[in-house]
Design a protein around this motif. Sequence first.
Motif, PDB file in Angstrom:
ATOM      1  N   HIS A 222       0.378  -1.156  -0.195  1.00  0.00           N
ATOM      2  CA  HIS A 222       0.062   0.297   0.132  1.00  0.00           C
ATOM      3  C   HIS A 222       1.122   1.262  -0.175  1.00  0.00           C
ATOM      4  CE1 HIS A 222      -2.159  -3.221   1.780  1.00  0.00           C
ATOM      5  NE2 HIS A 222      -3.594  -2.457   1.603  1.00  0.00           N
ATOM      6  N   LEU A 223       2.004   1.071   0.960  1.00  0.00           N
ATOM      7  CA  LEU A 223       2.756   1.909   0.758  1.00  0.00           C
ATOM      8  C   LEU A 223       3.538   3.231  -0.894  1.00  0.00           C
ATOM      9  CD1 LEU A 223       4.490   1.872   4.457  1.00  0.00           C
ATOM     10  CD2 LEU A 223       2.656   3.646   3.886  1.00  0.00           C
ATOM     11  N   GLU A 224       4.250   1.606  -0.836  1.00  0.00           N
ATOM     12  CA  GLU A 224       5.259   1.936  -2.400  1.00  0.00           C
ATOM     13  C   GLU A 224       4.102   2.310  -3.166  1.00  0.00           C
ATOM     14  OE1 GLU A 224       8.267   1.792  -4.846  1.00  0.00           O
ATOM     15  OE2 GLU A 224       7.460   1.630  -2.601  1.00  0.00           O
ATOM     16  N   ILE A 225       2.520   2.013  -3.429  1.00  0.00           N
ATOM     17  CA  ILE A 225       1.321   2.472  -4.003  1.00  0.00           C
ATOM     18  C   ILE A 225       0.779   4.027  -3.474  1.00  0.00           C
ATOM     19  CG2 ILE A 225      -0.601   3.232  -4.657  1.00  0.00           C
ATOM     20  CD1 ILE A 225      -0.870  -0.219  -4.262  1.00  0.00           C
ATOM     21  N   TYR A 226       1.382   4.745  -2.268  1.00  0.00           N
ATOM     22  CA  TYR A 226       0.713   5.763  -2.286  1.00  0.00           C
ATOM     23  C   TYR A 226       2.217   6.852  -2.541  1.00  0.00           C
ATOM     24  CZ  TYR A 226       0.462   9.502   0.467  1.00  0.00           C
ATOM     25  OH  TYR A 226       0.231  11.174   1.483  1.00  0.00           O
ATOM     26  N   ARG A 227       3.475   6.434  -2.368  1.00  0.00           N
ATOM     27  CA  ARG A 227       5.009   6.677  -2.300  1.00  0.00           C
ATOM     28  C   ARG A 227       4.717   7.354  -3.293  1.00  0.00           C
ATOM     29  NH1 ARG A 227       7.538   3.853   2.341  1.00  0.00           N
ATOM     30  NH2 ARG A 227       6.804   4.579   4.062  1.00  0.00           N
ATOM     31  N   ASN A 228       4.451   6.831  -4.400  1.00  0.00           N
ATOM     32  CA  ASN A 228       4.919   6.688  -6.280  1.00  0.00           C
ATOM     33  C   ASN A 228       3.344   7.506  -6.473  1.00  0.00           C
ATOM     34  OD1 ASN A 228       6.515   5.189  -7.073  1.00  0.00           O
ATOM     35  ND2 ASN A 228       5.525   3.387  -7.052  1.00  0.00           N
TER      36      ASN A 228
END
Length: 299
Positions: A222-228
């Motif tokens: 989830h964090l990778e999607i948000y940070r991208n």
Amino acid sequence: MVYAKLKGVIVPLITPFKSDYSIDVEGLKWLVTYLIENGVNGIFVNSSVGEFASLTLDEMKMLGKIVLDTANNKVPIFVGISTNFTEESISLGKEFRDMGADFLVVMAPYFFKVSERELLRHFSLIAEKLDSPIIIYNIPIYTGINIPISVYKTLVSQYSNVVGTKVTIDSLIYLKKLVRELKEIRKDFAIFTGFDDYLLPLLSMGGNGGVMGLANVLPRLHLEIYRNWERGKIDNINWIKLLELTEIYDYCNSYTASIKAAMRALGMPIMNVTRPPLDICNEELVRKKVNEFKNWLLL
């Protein structure tokens, strides 16, 4: 500033239980530490996937204290204060405020089918009597009430401490209208989805992030999607992976059972136990699916 904390991936904490249905305190502490080490933007205790409706008031208070103590100010802590008696929610809120909770989360009454006027009064009394930041939780699948946007607009206009909302509704049209109309009143009002598979759509509409159950399991995805997204990149590859992961919700009778079965299948020290009337989910039903995601684990 409080609003700076209202973004990203917030985790609605599951409540670990032992085989006798008592709270697994060590499992709870492990999970909070795991989530913090994985970089989540906040933790929500006494959530719906946390089976708050099956907890006593004393257990809700105990969970809040353990989570706050374990987190030790490393991430914002959101604490649920939902009950069917407005004054009881206010009393809970005062206790959690004094414990150091960053945000208090409250849903509509989930037994009484209140009118719009009664619903507005419920939230207004809570906002008036608590000087903490309030998050409105809209989850009609459990409460039977979809909070009207008109109620939101009144609350956002009149109470500066009503700072955000978690919306668990399967309607992009509702979300789009909610974002547009509330951001016109207060640009800093935070809007989160409660569905894993609505994270990217809501961000695209101008929302602030998600409070999503599967982030208990694989928060880094989830964090990778948000940070991208924050970097201006639409992460289609990981988005598709997250959509595939949400298929485990179809294997079980509840979101909670799906999450706990996935955690156990991945070898986490969380027992696959839910309190009745919820039933557990067979770990083998989800094992093949979640094994594809082992590279996302940071244990």
